[in-house]
Enzyme design. Structure first.
Site, PDB file in Angstrom:
ATOM      1  N   HIS A   1       3.847   7.610   7.987  1.00  0.00           N
ATOM      2  CA  HIS A   1       3.222   7.369   6.676  1.00  0.00           C
ATOM      3  C   HIS A   1       1.931   8.136   6.483  1.00  0.00           C
ATOM      4  CE1 HIS A   1       0.116   4.972   8.525  1.00  0.00           C
ATOM      5  NE2 HIS A   1      -0.327   4.497   7.392  1.00  0.00           N
TER       6      HIS A   1
ATOM      7  N   HIS B   1      -3.279   7.039  -3.724  1.00  0.00           N
ATOM      8  CA  HIS B   1      -3.004   6.168  -2.577  1.00  0.00           C
ATOM      9  C   HIS B   1      -3.734   4.841  -2.770  1.00  0.00           C
ATOM     10  CE1 HIS B   1      -3.735   5.347   1.994  1.00  0.00           C
ATOM     11  NE2 HIS B   1      -2.714   4.665   1.552  1.00  0.00           N
TER      12      HIS B   1
ATOM     13  N   CYS C   1       0.903  -1.140   0.000  1.00  0.00           N
ATOM     14  CA  CYS C   1       0.000   0.000   0.000  1.00  0.00           C
ATOM     15  C   CYS C   1       0.950   1.199   0.000  1.00  0.00           C
ATOM     16  CB  CYS C   1      -0.843  -0.019   1.269  1.00  0.00           C
ATOM     17  SG  CYS C   1      -1.964   1.368   1.359  1.00  0.00           S
TER      18      CYS C   1
ATOM     19  N   HIS D   1       4.250   1.937   1.771  1.00  0.00           N
ATOM     20  CA  HIS D   1       3.947   2.083   3.206  1.00  0.00           C
ATOM     21  C   HIS D   1       3.972   0.766   3.969  1.00  0.00           C
ATOM     22  CE1 HIS D   1       1.443   5.992   2.609  1.00  0.00           C
ATOM     23  NE2 HIS D   1       2.734   6.216   2.702  1.00  0.00           N
ATOM     24  N   ASN D   2       3.736  -0.330   3.245  1.00  0.00           N
ATOM     25  CA  ASN D   2       3.629  -1.643   3.896  1.00  0.00           C
ATOM     26  C   ASN D   2       4.539  -2.614   3.162  1.00  0.00           C
ATOM     27  OD1 ASN D   2       1.550  -0.693   5.500  1.00  0.00           O
ATOM     28  ND2 ASN D   2      -0.071  -1.791   4.447  1.00  0.00           N
TER      29      ASN D   2
ATOM     30  N   LEU E   1      -7.804   9.074  -4.556  1.00  0.00           N
ATOM     31  CA  LEU E   1      -7.073   9.867  -5.539  1.00  0.00           C
ATOM     32  C   LEU E   1      -7.495  11.308  -5.271  1.00  0.00           C
ATOM     33  CD1 LEU E   1      -6.650   9.215  -9.324  1.00  0.00           C
ATOM     34  CD2 LEU E   1      -7.426  11.433  -8.511  1.00  0.00           C
TER      35      LEU E   1
END
Lengths: 481, 135
Positions: free
Chosen positions: A404, A237, A102, A329-330, A208
């Site tokens: 994040h 995202h 993500c 992020h992950n 978005l």
């Protein structure tokens, strides 16, 4: 239990706190997290417990770390960072999450706010063009061969198909491709889920957003990033969709069994793990990397759709819209870090945390060599997002990592009970922010009141120096899944 | 359906209470459908599942993950579930209707079912399950 956890926390400095060894049995290192006084008040004991649990995993180095957006998740806390020695450490899907890679990317445009005209029409066009929400199918139906290539090549696959520019790849973390990807370790089920979903945004907190650059804090870095006041940008995202979710599910099950075989004692079964060098650990790493590549390709496809929409609506060239950067992020990554003067190969898990490599890092393109890596911190819906840069301090203190996002303070159910989605939409509309989502509940769950103030979170990382502020962006309109 | 949402900041944590394990499994699957799609309506499309695992908790996790998978790849919204457990194996019949974007976009996507805090306890009132969904 609840009080015991928080009572064990000691303060080390204005923004720094420690969870000492012994807080849960088996911790081999302490936990460290970064919060201001005001954010400390919203810290849950569950998050402290999870930070302490991570410190029990074999091979963990220095600290189990929590960024200022730390909150209660599953396995690792959200905002959790931990590095494990390559030869003695483990890898855990609980340190990555179901939504592998993500992440978020920022697209700059030559447009200013005055060029936009009817903003509602723009948002509606984007909403129709980018498939969002539960049950959405992507614009391109992939063959199994396409999917395999995408999992191996990452963001390069859509670029080769004409969905992007070669320069885009330089501006992605890992150049949008983890070379350790092993598509054979991704199950048929995961592939079945991934085939129809490429180029879809997903649901939940994915979005978005059309934004305008409102404030510049570091003109030099902003210039290097191609950012100036009044400029319109688009932030995307999303993650690896059903393919990543299934990969986590499949390998969690395998690693749950492996944990027992390798005699690893765990305080939480979601921390199921295996040695990095074990067949189970390597299979998960390869599958996770393949899913991460799918996520980079996914964000690339969505960015292509965005460029096409903006190009048609405003008559601007595709090539005039530049990818500033794309961050995960992950994810778990093999990296080298200096520990007590020695370069050591480690596997860094970032669960709801962003890589923030400093100036001179070999992983960065020449354009960002002097500034450090662009770090993109999305705000909650309707609040400011921030562009920062990676620092030497992050390399020294947090394995090159920072926060994040804003981090939740209100549960989704509490948000739905106390916040009215339709009212939030109207109030944002009065502020000139257009929100388009499949339902009002989705708006209530993700509304600004459910999150920590993003300004406070970035103030802390900036003050600590684990990343430094470059620019602030304000939302103009958002589409949500 | 007897379930309540427990406190959790980021995700959805449920407590489900049911008189038997069979009904506990069925009710949890339907709770999951409701979270994702809003209120499902009865339908005529049926799917069967047969699974086995090392213990009851793992069986539940596998079952729910399978329901999630079937629902997503076949675009089906299940409104009824009949589950029969025998030891650590189960047979299930799920029925529902095809996904309809007009009616089934009232919920939120579940990304996965977590082992964190997962427990099934037999109490006077029946079987009590605590479970966390990543959303």
């Amino acid at each position: 239990m609840v009080d015991t956890m928080l009572e064990r926390v000691t303060r080390l400095g204005e923004f720094e706190w420690e969870v000492p060894r012994g807080t849960v049995p088996g911790m081999s290192v302490p936990g460290r997290f970064f919060l201001s006084d005001s954010l400390y008040k919203s810290l849950e004991s569950g998050a402290v417990q999870q930070l302490a649990n991570v410190a029990t995993l074999p091979g963990i180095i220095r600290y189990s770390l929590g960024m200022p957006d730390i909150h209660w998740g599953y396995g690792f806390p959200i905002g959790g960072v931990a590095a494990f020695e390559r030869d003695t450490g483990v890898i855990s899907p609980g340190g990555v999450g179901f939504d592998i890679n993500c992440g978020v990317r920022l697209l700059s445009t030559p447009l200013t706010i005055d060029d936009l005209g009817h903003r509602r029409e723009l948002i509606e066009t984007l909403y129709q063009a980018v498939p969002t929400g539960v049950g959405a199918k992507g614009p391109v139906r992939l063959s199994i061969g396409d999917l395999e290539d995408m999992m191996v090549q990452g963001a390069a696959w859509p670029v080769r198909q004409g969905y992007g520019l070669a320069e885009d790849l330089d501006h992605c973390e890992e150049r949008g491709c983890m070379t350790q990807a092993d598509s054979l370790a991704v199950s048929a089920k995961a592939k079945q889920r991934g085939m129809p979903q490429s180029g879809t945004l997903g649901a939940g907190n994915h979005f978005l957003e059309v934004q305008v650059v409102k404030e510049i804090y570091d003109p030099g870095a902003a210039e290097a990033f191609g950012i100036h006041p009044g400029q319109v940008c688009v932030m995307i995202h999303c993650g690896s969709r059903g393919l990543g979710h299934q990969t986590c599910t499949d390998h969690l099950k395998v690693l749950e069994g492996a944990t027992k075989r390798y005699n690893i004692e765990l305080p939480d079964r979601q921390l199921a793990c295996a040695p990095l060098s074990s067949p189970e650990g390597m299979a998960y790493f390869g599958a996770m990397a393949a899913s991460a590549n799918y996520a980079w390709a996914n964000r690339q496809m969505i960015m292509h759709t965005t460029r096409t929409v903006l190009g048609k609506m405003y008559g601007i060239d595709y090539e005039s819209m530049h990818l500033v950067y794309d961050v995960a992020h992950n994810v778990a990554k093999m990296e080298e870090h200096s520990i007590e003067g020695k370069r050591i190969a480690v596997c860094v898990h970032r669960k709801g945390a962003t890589r923030a490599f400093g100036p001179g890092s070999p992983d960065l393109p020449p354009r960002y060599a002097k500034t450090g890596q662009p770090v993109i911190i999305p705000g909650s819906m309707g609040s400011s997002s921030y562009l920062l840069r990676g620092t030497e301090t992050a390399m020294e203190r947090t394995f090159g990592s920072t926060c994040h996002g804003a981090g939740r303070i209100l549960s989704r159910s509490a948000a739905k009970k106390t916040i009215n989605g339709a009212k939030v939409k109207n109030s944002l509309s009065r502020e000139g922010i257009i929100v388009r989502a499949p339902n009002d509940a989705a708006i209530a769950e993700e509304s600004p009141g459910a999150y920590k103030p993003s300004a406070e979170v970035v103030r802390i990382v900036d003050a600590l120096g684990i990343s430094n502020l470059v620019a602030r962006l304000e939302p103009l309109g958002v589409i949500k899944g | 359906m007897s379930y309540e949402e427990l406190d959790h900041t980021a995700d959805i944590r449920l407590r489900v209470i049911s008189p038997s394990l069979d009904s506990l499994f069925a009710e949890t699957a339907l709770a999951m459908m409701k979270i994702i799609y809003g209120e499902p309506c009865p339908g005529e499309v049926g799917r069967t599942l047969e699974l086995e695992a090392g213990n009851t908790e793992n069986l539940l996790l596998d079952f729910l993950s399978e329901v999630l998978f079937l629902s997503e790849v076949e675009y089906l919204v299940f409104s009824s579930a009949i589950v029969h457990l025998a030891g650590n194996s189960l047979k299930a019949l799920l029925t529902g209707e095809p996904f309809d974007p007009e009616r089934h976009r009232g919920g939120t996507e579940i990304k996965g079912i977590s082992y964190s805090g997962l427990r099934i306890v037999k109490e006077d009132e029946g079987y009590v399950l605590d479970i966390l969904f990543d959303v």
